[in-house]
Design a protein around this motif. Structure first.
Motif, PDB file in Angstrom:
ATOM      1  N   ILE A   1     -25.192  -7.547  32.132  1.00 52.69           N
ATOM      2  CA  ILE A   1     -23.759  -7.763  31.875  1.00 52.69           C
ATOM      3  C   ILE A   1     -23.535  -9.248  31.562  1.00 52.69           C
ATOM      4  N   SER A   2     -22.736  -9.529  30.537  1.00 51.86           N
ATOM      5  CA  SER A   2     -22.461 -10.936  30.236  1.00 51.86           C
ATOM      6  C   SER A   2     -21.049 -11.329  30.647  1.00 51.86           C
ATOM      7  N   SER A   3     -20.072 -10.427  30.562  1.00 54.17           N
ATOM      8  CA  SER A   3     -18.721 -10.776  31.022  1.00 54.17           C
ATOM      9  C   SER A   3     -17.940  -9.504  31.332  1.00 54.17           C
ATOM     10  N   VAL A   4     -16.899  -9.695  32.152  1.00 54.19           N
ATOM     11  CA  VAL A   4     -15.976  -8.588  32.436  1.00 54.19           C
ATOM     12  C   VAL A   4     -14.568  -9.142  32.275  1.00 54.19           C
ATOM     13  N   HIS A   5     -13.725  -8.425  31.549  1.00 53.40           N
ATOM     14  CA  HIS A   5     -12.328  -8.811  31.387  1.00 53.40           C
ATOM     15  C   HIS A   5     -11.443  -7.802  32.088  1.00 53.40           C
ATOM     16  N   VAL A   6     -10.311  -8.302  32.596  1.00 51.82           N
ATOM     17  CA  VAL A   6      -9.400  -7.445  33.352  1.00 51.82           C
ATOM     18  C   VAL A   6      -8.018  -7.538  32.725  1.00 51.82           C
ATOM     19  N   SER A   7      -7.322  -6.410  32.697  1.00 51.64           N
ATOM     20  CA  SER A   7      -5.953  -6.376  32.183  1.00 51.64           C
ATOM     21  C   SER A   7      -5.047  -5.757  33.246  1.00 51.64           C
ATOM     22  N   ALA A   8      -3.799  -6.260  33.341  1.00 50.50           N
ATOM     23  CA  ALA A   8      -2.820  -5.656  34.262  1.00 50.50           C
ATOM     24  C   ALA A   8      -1.690  -5.002  33.479  1.00 50.50           C
ATOM     25  N   ASP A   9      -1.798  -5.031  32.134  1.00 52.70           N
ATOM     26  CA  ASP A   9      -0.739  -4.436  31.319  1.00 52.70           C
ATOM     27  C   ASP A   9      -1.300  -3.384  30.364  1.00 52.70           C
ATOM     28  N   GLY A  10      -2.259  -2.619  30.867  1.00 51.59           N
ATOM     29  CA  GLY A  10      -2.774  -1.494  30.078  1.00 51.59           C
ATOM     30  C   GLY A  10      -3.536  -1.906  28.836  1.00 51.59           C
ATOM     31  N   GLY A  11      -4.139  -3.094  28.838  1.00 51.65           N
ATOM     32  CA  GLY A  11      -5.016  -3.485  27.738  1.00 51.65           C
ATOM     33  C   GLY A  11      -4.360  -4.350  26.676  1.00 51.65           C
ATOM     34  N   LYS A  12      -3.096  -4.783  26.925  1.00 49.00           N
ATOM     35  CA  LYS A  12      -2.446  -5.652  25.924  1.00 49.00           C
ATOM     36  C   LYS A  12      -2.956  -7.089  26.041  1.00 49.00           C
ATOM     37  N   SER A  13      -3.119  -7.569  27.276  1.00 51.61           N
ATOM     38  CA  SER A  13      -3.657  -8.917  27.451  1.00 51.61           C
ATOM     39  C   SER A  13      -4.790  -8.872  28.467  1.00 51.61           C
ATOM     40  N   TRP A  14      -5.759  -9.738  28.307  1.00 51.73           N
ATOM     41  CA  TRP A  14      -6.995  -9.696  29.112  1.00 51.73           C
ATOM     42  C   TRP A  14      -7.320 -11.077  29.655  1.00 51.73           C
ATOM     43  N   ALA A  15      -7.926 -11.119  30.840  1.00 52.10           N
ATOM     44  CA  ALA A  15      -8.403 -12.381  31.418  1.00 52.10           C
ATOM     45  C   ALA A  15      -9.835 -12.182  31.897  1.00 52.10           C
TER      46      ALA A  15
END
Ligand SMILES: Nc1nc2c(c(=O)[nH]1)N[C@H]1C(S)=C(S)[C@@H](COP(=O)(O)O)O[C@H]1N2
Ligand SMILES: [Mo]
Length: 410
Positions: A318-332
């Motif tokens: 695995i190289s990175s994991v992104h998380v969204s709290a708005d159903g995939g509109k914005s990611w961190a």
């Protein structure tokens, strides 16, 4: 306290916890009158021969009955929502048996290696214990994992109930290539056909290029592997669908062609949308799941929560994991809590401020080969809706305004 937003709907910078201090994260302030329990007033239990978890933290695997007519057939799922780190304790490793767990006396068990070889050999448990061994932290995933999220309606399930046909342990055993060298495999032997000693005689054909990375596992998190994991020995093929990691391993036949066994014709083939079937799609895809907050949980109050989960890939670390709290509109980008390595999952986390509003939590993993976990719609598109193996679509957890978390198909 300034809180740096990392993405919309409350996702904070992954290093926020380090700067914020305990009070902001919810710990109590120390006062001289901190309560202690009665446990300081009398001696506790004496040491025992085999440990057990605290009665306040005892966990259970969820059971799935797959075929009520097949004795011993079924599965139990690791309770992913209650674990941290990447290792699954032996008592909570997922189980999948086609005809129950055989009760094998290692003294009467043999592993035969034969077929296209110069010297066919028979190995006892005791003889294998004297071979050089290697220790690997590897995940195991059933190719049917998460199948209930391929349905049209979202079942109300925990993270473990959805995706707990997935576990990870430290496996110790004999690299298979030592045995293949010893029997002198012919150059034309491009397949290894492995068979188990259970009543189902589960057997699978494994291409030599993949079998080279396998081990005959004898130990699981330091102790002899459990009967449910294949005691006294199992084949462990890292990064591949669990079905080819043959438990209770009794024979390995070297062959120029695959055997076309039941498990690779009627089962464990991928029926594609165009009606054709794909065989020997063995490597597991890049995937991740948020384990907390997750299905059937209840957020007690507005505030800061760690979002944490697991990510893995059978193709590359695995190289990175992104998380969204708005159903995939914005990611961190999430923080990786463990070191990525081949065939090992990573634990990720990111702080999230829940303002008491609805949210859809998602995670998306990327591996070092550039594979990115697809949305549910994309993951479903390639296969026929009749049979789904290797489903790796992004998991969504819907948080409603009351803080209840539910499985959602988005
Ligand atoms: N001999 C034998 N090997 C087997 C099985 C089985 O039923 N019999 N089940 C397979 C399947 S479908 C999976 S997903 C994994 C599960 O391994 P676990 O029970 O150790 O988690 O073992 C595989 N190896
Ligand atoms: Mo499986």
């Amino acid at each position: 306290m300034t809180q740096t937003p990392a993405a919309n709907n409350g996702l904070l910078n992954r290093r926020w916890f380090l700067k914020a201090g305990a009070v902001a994260a919810g710990a109590a302030v120390l006062t001289p009158a901190m309560a202690d329990g009665p446990w300081m007033t009398y001696p506790g239990q004496s040491p025992g021969p085999y440990g057990a978890p605290s009665r306040f933290a005892a966990l259970k695997r969820e059971q799935i009955t797959l075929n009520p007519l097949g004795p011993g057939d079924g599965a139990s799922c690791s309770p992913l929502q209650s674990l941290n780190g990447i290792i699954t304790p032996n008592s909570l490793h997922f189980e999948r048996h086609h005809s129950g767990i055989p009760d094998i006396d290692p003294e009467h068990h043999r592993l035969t290696v034969f077929g296209q070889v110069k010297n066919p050999l028979v190995f006892s448990y005791e003889s294998l214990l004297r071979y050089p061994q290697q220790t690997k932290t590897w995940f195991l995933e059933c190719s049917g994992n998460s199948f209930r999220n391929t349905f049209d309606e979202a079942p109300d399930l925990t993270a473990g109930e959805v995706s707990g046909l997935f576990s990870c342990a430290e496996w110790t055993g004999v690299p298979l290539h030592y045995l293949l060298d010893e029997v002198g495999a012919h150059k034309t032997a491009s397949w290894v056909i492995a068979e188990g000693a259970d009543a189902s005689g589960n057997n699978r054909s494994i291409p030599m290029s993949i079998a080279q990375h396998a081990i005959i596992a004898l130990f699981q998190n330091g102790e002899p592997i459990r009967p449910s994991q294949g005691f006294p020995m199992r084949l462990f093929v890292p990064g591949c669908e669990g079905n080819i990691s043959i438990k209770w391993l009794r024979s390995l036949k070297l062959s120029p062609t695959p055997a076309q066994t039941r498990e690779e014709t009627s089962k464990y083939t991928d029926l594609l949308a165009d009606g054709t079937a794909q065989q020997f799609s063995l490597k597991m895809e890049v995937k991740s799941v948020i384990t907390s907050p997750s299905g059937k949980m209840q957020l007690p109050a507005k505030g800061i929560y760690p979002i944490t989960g697991l990510a893995w890939s059978g193709q590359a670390p695995i190289s990175s994991v992104h998380v969204s709290a708005d159903g995939g509109k914005s990611w961190a980008a999430a923080e990786l809590q463990t070191e990525p390595s081949p065939f090992a999952p990573v634990r990720f986390r990111i702080p999230w401020q829940w303002h008491g509003q609805p949210a859809v939590l998602q995670s998306r993993a990327t591996d070092a080969a550039g594979n990115i976990q697809p949305t549910r719609a994309v993951a479903l598109r390639k296969q026929s809706p009749l049979v789904i193996y290797h489903y790796n679509g992004i998991q969504s957890w819907q948080v409603d305004a009351s803080g209840k978390v539910r499985n959602a198909l988005i």
